[in-house]
Design an enzyme around this catalytic site. Structure first.
Site, PDB file in Angstrom:
ATOM      1  N   ASN A  42       0.476  -0.806  -0.337  1.00 11.72           N
ATOM      2  CA  ASN A  42       0.066  -0.173   0.108  1.00 11.72           C
ATOM      3  C   ASN A  42       0.645   1.539   0.058  1.00 11.72           C
ATOM      4  O   ASN A  42       1.876   0.866   0.966  1.00 11.72           O
ATOM      5  CB  ASN A  42      -1.123  -0.049   1.333  1.00 11.72           C
ATOM      6  CG  ASN A  42      -0.135  -0.581   2.713  1.00 11.72           C
ATOM      7  OD1 ASN A  42       0.589  -0.923   2.621  1.00 11.72           O
ATOM      8  ND2 ASN A  42      -0.668   0.395   3.533  1.00 11.72           N
ATOM      9  N   ILE A  43       0.875   2.011  -0.701  1.00 12.88           N
ATOM     10  CA  ILE A  43       1.328   3.746  -0.825  1.00 12.88           C
ATOM     11  C   ILE A  43       0.422   4.458  -0.223  1.00 12.88           C
ATOM     12  O   ILE A  43      -0.516   4.641  -1.179  1.00 12.88           O
ATOM     13  CB  ILE A  43       1.607   3.759  -2.361  1.00 12.88           C
ATOM     14  CG1 ILE A  43       2.582   2.383  -2.765  1.00 12.88           C
ATOM     15  CG2 ILE A  43       2.506   5.018  -2.218  1.00 12.88           C
ATOM     16  CD1 ILE A  43       2.755   1.957  -4.325  1.00 12.88           C
ATOM     17  N   GLU A  44       0.032   5.216   0.585  1.00  8.59           N
ATOM     18  CA  GLU A  44      -1.039   6.082   0.843  1.00  8.59           C
ATOM     19  C   GLU A  44       0.011   8.068   0.076  1.00  8.59           C
ATOM     20  O   GLU A  44       0.665   7.899  -0.160  1.00  8.59           O
ATOM     21  CB  GLU A  44      -0.442   6.256   2.925  1.00  8.59           C
ATOM     22  CG  GLU A  44      -1.286   4.681   3.370  1.00  8.59           C
ATOM     23  CD  GLU A  44      -1.389   4.977   4.520  1.00  8.59           C
ATOM     24  OE1 GLU A  44      -0.670   5.268   5.421  1.00  8.59           O
ATOM     25  OE2 GLU A  44      -1.968   4.151   5.127  1.00  8.59           O
ATOM     26  N   CYS A  53      -3.814   0.959  -2.252  1.00 14.36           N
ATOM     27  CA  CYS A  53      -4.028  -0.721  -1.917  1.00 14.36           C
ATOM     28  C   CYS A  53      -2.829  -1.777  -2.091  1.00 14.36           C
ATOM     29  O   CYS A  53      -2.685  -1.577  -3.582  1.00 14.36           O
ATOM     30  CB  CYS A  53      -5.106  -1.281  -1.717  1.00 14.36           C
ATOM     31  SG  CYS A  53      -6.485  -0.172  -1.022  1.00 14.36           S
ATOM     32  N   GLU A  55      -2.885  -4.290  -3.102  1.00 10.33           N
ATOM     33  CA  GLU A  55      -3.508  -5.863  -3.892  1.00 10.33           C
ATOM     34  C   GLU A  55      -3.858  -4.888  -5.497  1.00 10.33           C
ATOM     35  O   GLU A  55      -3.293  -5.523  -5.941  1.00 10.33           O
ATOM     36  CB  GLU A  55      -4.584  -6.479  -3.323  1.00 10.33           C
ATOM     37  CG  GLU A  55      -5.363  -6.450  -2.170  1.00 10.33           C
ATOM     38  CD  GLU A  55      -5.400  -5.360  -1.009  1.00 10.33           C
ATOM     39  OE1 GLU A  55      -4.850  -4.729  -0.957  1.00 10.33           O
ATOM     40  OE2 GLU A  55      -6.126  -5.996  -0.313  1.00 10.33           O
ATOM     41  N   CYS A  86     -10.540  -4.606   0.437  1.00  4.09           N
ATOM     42  CA  CYS A  86     -11.415  -3.510   0.678  1.00  4.09           C
ATOM     43  C   CYS A  86     -12.088  -3.504  -0.599  1.00  4.09           C
ATOM     44  O   CYS A  86     -12.351  -4.510  -1.388  1.00  4.09           O
ATOM     45  CB  CYS A  86     -10.589  -1.982   0.825  1.00  4.09           C
ATOM     46  SG  CYS A  86     -10.349  -1.449  -0.616  1.00  4.09           S
ATOM     47  N   CYS A  89     -10.979  -3.112  -3.940  1.00  5.42           N
ATOM     48  CA  CYS A  89     -10.010  -3.862  -4.362  1.00  5.42           C
ATOM     49  C   CYS A  89     -10.651  -4.897  -5.070  1.00  5.42           C
ATOM     50  O   CYS A  89     -10.681  -6.027  -6.149  1.00  5.42           O
ATOM     51  CB  CYS A  89      -9.057  -4.596  -3.532  1.00  5.42           C
ATOM     52  SG  CYS A  89      -7.943  -3.161  -3.079  1.00  5.42           S
TER      53      CYS A  89
HETATM   54  N1  THU Z   1      -5.129  -1.258   2.747  1.00  6.65           N
HETATM   55  C1  THU Z   1      -4.971  -1.734   1.538  1.00  6.65           C
HETATM   56  O1  THU Z   1      -3.320  -2.069   1.266  1.00  6.65           O
HETATM   57  N2  THU Z   1      -5.660  -3.062   1.510  1.00  6.65           N
HETATM   58  C2  THU Z   1      -6.828  -3.433   1.712  1.00  6.65           C
HETATM   59  O2  THU Z   1      -7.574  -4.004   0.856  1.00  6.65           O
HETATM   60  C3  THU Z   1      -7.631  -2.657   2.607  1.00  6.65           C
HETATM   61  C4  THU Z   1      -6.832  -1.123   3.462  1.00  6.65           C
HETATM   62  C5  THU Z   1      -4.156  -0.204   3.345  1.00  6.65           C
HETATM   63  C6  THU Z   1      -4.465   1.035   2.744  1.00  6.65           C
HETATM   64  C7  THU Z   1      -4.019   1.770   4.367  1.00  6.65           C
HETATM   65  O3  THU Z   1      -3.274   2.082   3.554  1.00  6.65           O
HETATM   66  C8  THU Z   1      -3.860   1.117   4.988  1.00  6.65           C
HETATM   67  O4  THU Z   1      -4.205  -0.025   4.257  1.00  6.65           O
HETATM   68  C9  THU Z   1      -5.478   1.551   5.789  1.00  6.65           C
HETATM   69  O5  THU Z   1      -6.763   1.357   5.512  1.00  6.65           O
END
Ligand code: THU
Length: 126
Positions: A42-44, A53, A55, A86, A89
């Site tokens: 994941n890259i915020e 996310c 995935e 999520c 995804c």
């Molecule tokens: N996140 C994912 O990478 N995949 C998911 O399916 C659920 C959420 C990440 C997004 C964000 O960076 C962190 O988890 C918290 O929501």
């Protein structure tokens, strides 16, 4: 490739997560039917909605390299528990690997396997 090895790839991917806001690391590894693995984290972003996310990072890397034929995806996170994908995804999984196996692993290395019908039974398609 064994699915336990795919989970290990997802664990490696998790270590590269860019998560200055949530501090919640997620790693994914997608396996093509030809046996190639693409990892993603994941890259915020300060503008939270721009976050990607793990995935989707893995799947988009694969598609952008010409791979679209997927067998399975493994997903792990920095929580102790299983981390289901999520909603966004799930919709992307519906688009790109509707018949794939979705493998969740917790920090004990226990796994659960799902189909997309398990996770998104009534879904939007064009
Ligand atoms: N996140 C994912 O990478 N995949 C998911 O399916 C659920 C959420 C990440 C997004 C964000 O960076 C962190 O988890 C918290 O929501």
């Amino acid at each position: 490739m064994k699915y336990s090895d795919l989970v290990k790839e997802a664990m490696k991917a998790k270590e590269l997560a860019y998560v200055p806001y949530s501090h919640f690391q997620v790693g994914a590894a997608v396996l093509t039917k030809a046996g190639k693995v693409y990892r993603g984290c994941n890259i915020e972003n300060a503008s939270y909605g721009a976050t990607n996310c793990a995935e989707r990072t893995a799947l988009y890397k694969a598609v952008s390299e010409g791979d679209r034929d997927f067998e399975a995806i493994a997903i792990v996170s920095s929580s102790n528990d299983f981390t289901p994908p999520c909603g966004i995804c799930r919709q992307v999984l519906a688009e790109l690997m509707p018949n794939g196996i979705i493998i969740l692993a917790n920090d004990k290395g226990e796994t659960r396997e799902y189909s997309l019908d398990d996770l998104l039974p009534v879904r939007f398609e064009l």
